[in-house]
Design an enzyme around this catalytic site. Sequence first.
Site, PDB file in Angstrom:
ATOM      1  N   TYR A  88      -6.249  -2.169   8.375  1.00 36.94           N
ATOM      2  CA  TYR A  88      -5.842  -0.785   8.900  1.00 36.94           C
ATOM      3  C   TYR A  88      -6.594  -0.461  10.297  1.00 36.94           C
ATOM      4  O   TYR A  88      -6.533   0.824  10.665  1.00 36.94           O
ATOM      5  CB  TYR A  88      -5.998   0.396   8.059  1.00 36.94           C
ATOM      6  CG  TYR A  88      -5.120  -0.224   6.618  1.00 36.94           C
ATOM      7  CD1 TYR A  88      -3.697   0.172   6.724  1.00 36.94           C
ATOM      8  CD2 TYR A  88      -5.832  -0.714   5.526  1.00 36.94           C
ATOM      9  CE1 TYR A  88      -3.077  -0.103   5.541  1.00 36.94           C
ATOM     10  CE2 TYR A  88      -4.983  -1.115   4.293  1.00 36.94           C
ATOM     11  CZ  TYR A  88      -3.736  -1.053   4.467  1.00 36.94           C
ATOM     12  OH  TYR A  88      -3.026  -1.138   3.346  1.00 36.94           O
ATOM     13  N   ASP A 147     -10.748  -4.027  -4.394  1.00 26.97           N
ATOM     14  CA  ASP A 147     -10.655  -5.793  -4.539  1.00 26.97           C
ATOM     15  C   ASP A 147     -11.715  -6.289  -3.926  1.00 26.97           C
ATOM     16  O   ASP A 147     -12.239  -7.170  -4.324  1.00 26.97           O
ATOM     17  CB  ASP A 147      -9.362  -5.997  -3.899  1.00 26.97           C
ATOM     18  CG  ASP A 147      -8.165  -5.797  -4.965  1.00 26.97           C
ATOM     19  OD1 ASP A 147      -8.150  -6.402  -5.864  1.00 26.97           O
ATOM     20  OD2 ASP A 147      -7.188  -5.105  -4.181  1.00 26.97           O
ATOM     21  N   HIS A 388      -5.297  -9.654   9.137  1.00 29.79           N
ATOM     22  CA  HIS A 388      -4.151  -9.273   8.436  1.00 29.79           C
ATOM     23  C   HIS A 388      -3.834  -7.631   8.846  1.00 29.79           C
ATOM     24  O   HIS A 388      -4.741  -7.010   9.188  1.00 29.79           O
ATOM     25  CB  HIS A 388      -4.131  -9.196   7.075  1.00 29.79           C
ATOM     26  CG  HIS A 388      -4.993  -8.421   6.200  1.00 29.79           C
ATOM     27  ND1 HIS A 388      -6.217  -8.564   6.093  1.00 29.79           N
ATOM     28  CD2 HIS A 388      -4.697  -7.089   5.593  1.00 29.79           C
ATOM     29  CE1 HIS A 388      -6.876  -7.660   5.427  1.00 29.79           C
ATOM     30  NE2 HIS A 388      -5.895  -6.795   5.165  1.00 29.79           N
ATOM     31  N   TYR A 470       1.788   4.672   2.918  1.00 28.38           N
ATOM     32  CA  TYR A 470       0.892   5.497   2.138  1.00 28.38           C
ATOM     33  C   TYR A 470      -0.566   5.538   2.924  1.00 28.38           C
ATOM     34  O   TYR A 470      -1.450   6.425   2.765  1.00 28.38           O
ATOM     35  CB  TYR A 470       0.513   4.848   0.888  1.00 28.38           C
ATOM     36  CG  TYR A 470      -0.718   4.021   0.724  1.00 28.38           C
ATOM     37  CD1 TYR A 470      -0.933   2.997   1.214  1.00 28.38           C
ATOM     38  CD2 TYR A 470      -2.093   4.624  -0.036  1.00 28.38           C
ATOM     39  CE1 TYR A 470      -1.912   1.972   1.095  1.00 28.38           C
ATOM     40  CE2 TYR A 470      -3.011   3.415  -0.064  1.00 28.38           C
ATOM     41  CZ  TYR A 470      -3.111   2.493   0.544  1.00 28.38           C
ATOM     42  OH  TYR A 470      -4.277   1.718   0.268  1.00 28.38           O
ATOM     43  N   ARG A 471      -0.520   4.909   4.109  1.00 27.01           N
ATOM     44  CA  ARG A 471      -1.685   4.538   4.877  1.00 27.01           C
ATOM     45  C   ARG A 471      -1.232   3.894   6.004  1.00 27.01           C
ATOM     46  O   ARG A 471      -0.646   3.081   5.748  1.00 27.01           O
ATOM     47  CB  ARG A 471      -2.790   3.572   4.071  1.00 27.01           C
ATOM     48  CG  ARG A 471      -4.093   3.290   4.408  1.00 27.01           C
ATOM     49  CD  ARG A 471      -4.794   2.514   3.421  1.00 27.01           C
ATOM     50  NE  ARG A 471      -6.204   2.481   3.698  1.00 27.01           N
ATOM     51  CZ  ARG A 471      -7.188   1.827   2.952  1.00 27.01           C
ATOM     52  NH1 ARG A 471      -6.806   1.395   1.856  1.00 27.01           N
ATOM     53  NH2 ARG A 471      -8.341   1.571   3.233  1.00 27.01           N
TER      54      ARG A 471
END
Lengths: 523, 523
Positions: A88, A147, A388, A470-471
């Site tokens: 992000y 995670d 990613h 959501y983000r």
Amino acid sequence: MIRSGVSPRALEAALGEFAGVLGSERVITDAEGLRGFRDPFQFATWEDNTASAVLSPTTVEEIQEIVQIANRHRVPLWTHGQGRNNGYGGPAPRVKDSVIVSLRQMNRVLEIDPDLAYAVVEPGVRWFDLYEAVQAAGYPLMLSIADLGWGSVVGNTLDHGVTYAPNGVDMGMQCGMEVVLADGTVMRTGMGAMPGNRSWHLYKRGLGPTPDQLFMQSNFGIVTKMGVWLMPTPEVYMPLWLRVWSDDDLAPMFETLRRLMLDGTIRMVPQVMNTVLYGAVVAKRADFWTGEGPIPDDVLDGMARQLDIGRWLMRFALYEDEAVADVKFAKIKRAFESAIPGAEVWGTKYAADEIPGIENPAEKIQGGIPNLDWNNMTAWYGGEEGGHIGFSPVAPLTGPDALALRDLLRGMVEGAGLDYIAGLLPVNARSFIHITMVIFDTKDEAQCRAAYDVSRRLVVEAAKLGYGEYRAHLDFMDLAAEQYSFGDHAYRRFCETIKDALDPNGILSPGKQGIWPRGMRDR
Amino acid sequence: MIRSGVSPRALEAALGEFAGVLGSERVITDAEGLRGFRDPFQFATWEDNTASAVLSPTTVEEIQEIVQIANRHRVPLWTHGQGRNNGYGGPAPRVKDSVIVSLRQMNRVLEIDPDLAYAVVEPGVRWFDLYEAVQAAGYPLMLSIADLGWGSVVGNTLDHGVTYAPNGVDMGMQCGMEVVLADGTVMRTGMGAMPGNRSWHLYKRGLGPTPDQLFMQSNFGIVTKMGVWLMPTPEVYMPLWLRVWSDDDLAPMFETLRRLMLDGTIRMVPQVMNTVLYGAVVAKRADFWTGEGPIPDDVLDGMARQLDIGRWLMRFALYEDEAVADVKFAKIKRAFESAIPGAEVWGTKYAADEIPGIENPAEKIQGGIPNLDWNNMTAWYGGEEGGHIGFSPVAPLTGPDALALRDLLRGMVEGAGLDYIAGLLPVNARSFIHITMVIFDTKDEAQCRAAYDVSRRLVVEAAKLGYGEYRAHLDFMDLAAEQYSFGDHAYRRFCETIKDALDPNGILSPGKQGIWPRGMRDR
């Protein structure tokens, strides 16, 4: 690219004052030092989100002084806990030449209460740190963790990050905050607003409106302390696995899962992985496919069988007294295996003292033991660590919604020549977040560009079907926010009204989640 | 007494315009009609909190017009769903001569989803109405409800009201709102900010900060729609009772209860009642004590035995598959009975189809069947219905905290010549709300005065020990808010900043929970 608009002279003056407060060793301005605070996945020559300096305060008072200096010189700040917002934007700011306030050195575990099962942490505390502090104290408490163990507990919470144990349901483990506002005011939320109150980290509200969630995914303040709920280590921790062999089995899986979550049988956050996602944790792409374009279905079937991971694999767990775990396990196994031909459910019961010896990374994560194994997946296309983008819409926890989102995302991601890599997180009994790992080789500019382009298009296409993120990644924050347009953007205007009132100079993280201060809105 | 400051002429003009929108039959201004909107427990001649008019809109558009008229004439509004905020002021406004916006006629159940287990309601929908709608549809869904079925689902939620089934833990059952802001803007929160989004009432957040809790216990908007989570009717609903015989047994009871809630054995909100509280539901004071002053300890012991309710009685429940309920019941019974000499735990298992036939009011409440039996307690001192003030601090769920609060509250309430009537609500595994029912005879001005006086003193004395109110009575809102003074009242200043930004004319519920608009702060 959006620039800060600060003149070199004003920036220089501010940096001098920051150094006066922090000492020059805690003000980074050299190119080499700043490189560590780029988005680690952005292609090397892209410079949209680079900072002009990084400050490392260690106290609340220093943060108060920093915001006052920033106000005087109109310097935009960008805050992170550890800066591990990977997928992000990582530690990087939305606005080029912002000054990063890195809270990595504010990393004290301030309190752990073994009876009331909570901790109080500063924003630089990582999952690793909190886990170690609990272990060192010898308390029989389990954490609900993300995670990757390197992330900040506070930072993850403030970005609506998911954790997996029972306290992770609906991201519910935060209780009570201390915040530095844009004008330097130190505010405590909830019961903490009363000096000496005994329930600051025990009761989630106060008298009057509850502002805690206003400081998440926003730019209204800098969180400096936070309460975190822990849980007593259960008599039995039982990580479970569900494996299915057809891509469409996702639908009955979700229908069954919803019922088991609604009735309280499963009371944590599962992770539902497609073949490539779990495959990327334990293997490399080149072992299965070296052809052009995304991996074809028949190769995925072969990979599913060879790695024994199915087309969808769900990791989940029970945290119960042994007698309850036995009843629940039998019910869960019966439910999935009768609903889905070929489905298998299995698991392992661990007593409390056996938990530290667990080796499987997923079973460690759900058992509250931080690690970094899940990060392997980013190297899917080769090398040490790839990049990613997380594209992550929310959807109802139903079979039809799961298939509709899968079809949209798989179609578009594969259309861009990339593999569809999916981790679906039912964060409560009624909804799930579809984390689409748009993985790419950061050294391959064309692949980077393809990943960014498809992610941008996904924002719009998913919204057309009624699914919102959501983000959002730095590069798509404005576009993602743009989709939340009900009532002529009533929600955005509401956020802007609050932003302008609390931070009239717009110094705190401008652009975060699409919220811009007055002076930067008409750009 | 705080007056609205609106001139008679401006009020008249506004009322004319309100009637133009609503029709005159939905604008109440006559003395008889207004009497129904007083605080029902305030002594008859006290006039601090009386309204000048009551408006009854039926649509969102009418509410938008009402706020625009109020802005033009600077008329303060005061909103309620049903106005059953009894013990905290009922339907009455904080500011004398406010115009009440009663949402009783906005009472539609807009949606019930049997698979995803939620409903969407307007603010006038009562627990009775929602229950009946679910029953009429034949859905196997259970509600988490408040003690009294006449209240508004939305109103209770917005005042942080407690409900008791699993979705009531941490008041967690609200998901997604529609709000009319002071300027007439209609905003939808969370995923509802995206037109056509499918997860508005399924996922509690959106993209960016989550504002829902900002509209609870505040005056920042008028909530017009709200999502409410329901639960599937469990295989077994098992209401339980725990009875102990010594006043100090409260301490080990709470220590044991906390462990059983932390580990997930009990996953709902118990209610822990002292002898007088449950005694007041099922009996009258005069049957036990007609002497002067509060009931002495030995009489309480006799009452406890005669009514067979102990010195403390806890109502709680399991909602589980039968096999899990059996395991949990045995564990719970063993835990309490081994920790507390003389303690007894018992309960009844009901299958889903037996639930509608339940007769005990507490077992109905916990089973989601609305009723009014709990209201009997207010007639403790005689007559049909008495008055009460709810004095309700929050405390850690520990034995020492329970005894410290009990000693403070019992001492002061009895010192005022009143009985100590206590309902303790562990709203999560770590904290409880001590509802002190300061019950009085509304026809006895001296007793009314004594009740108000002691409640006011309690606000300050409880705060000195670190306990703050979760909700405040109209008459003590400012004093209660005053206790939350950390950082030179940083939290109050924060709320005021938001108030002034969103509602510059201060028309929405001025004074609610101690939040005053700019124009009324220097009074």
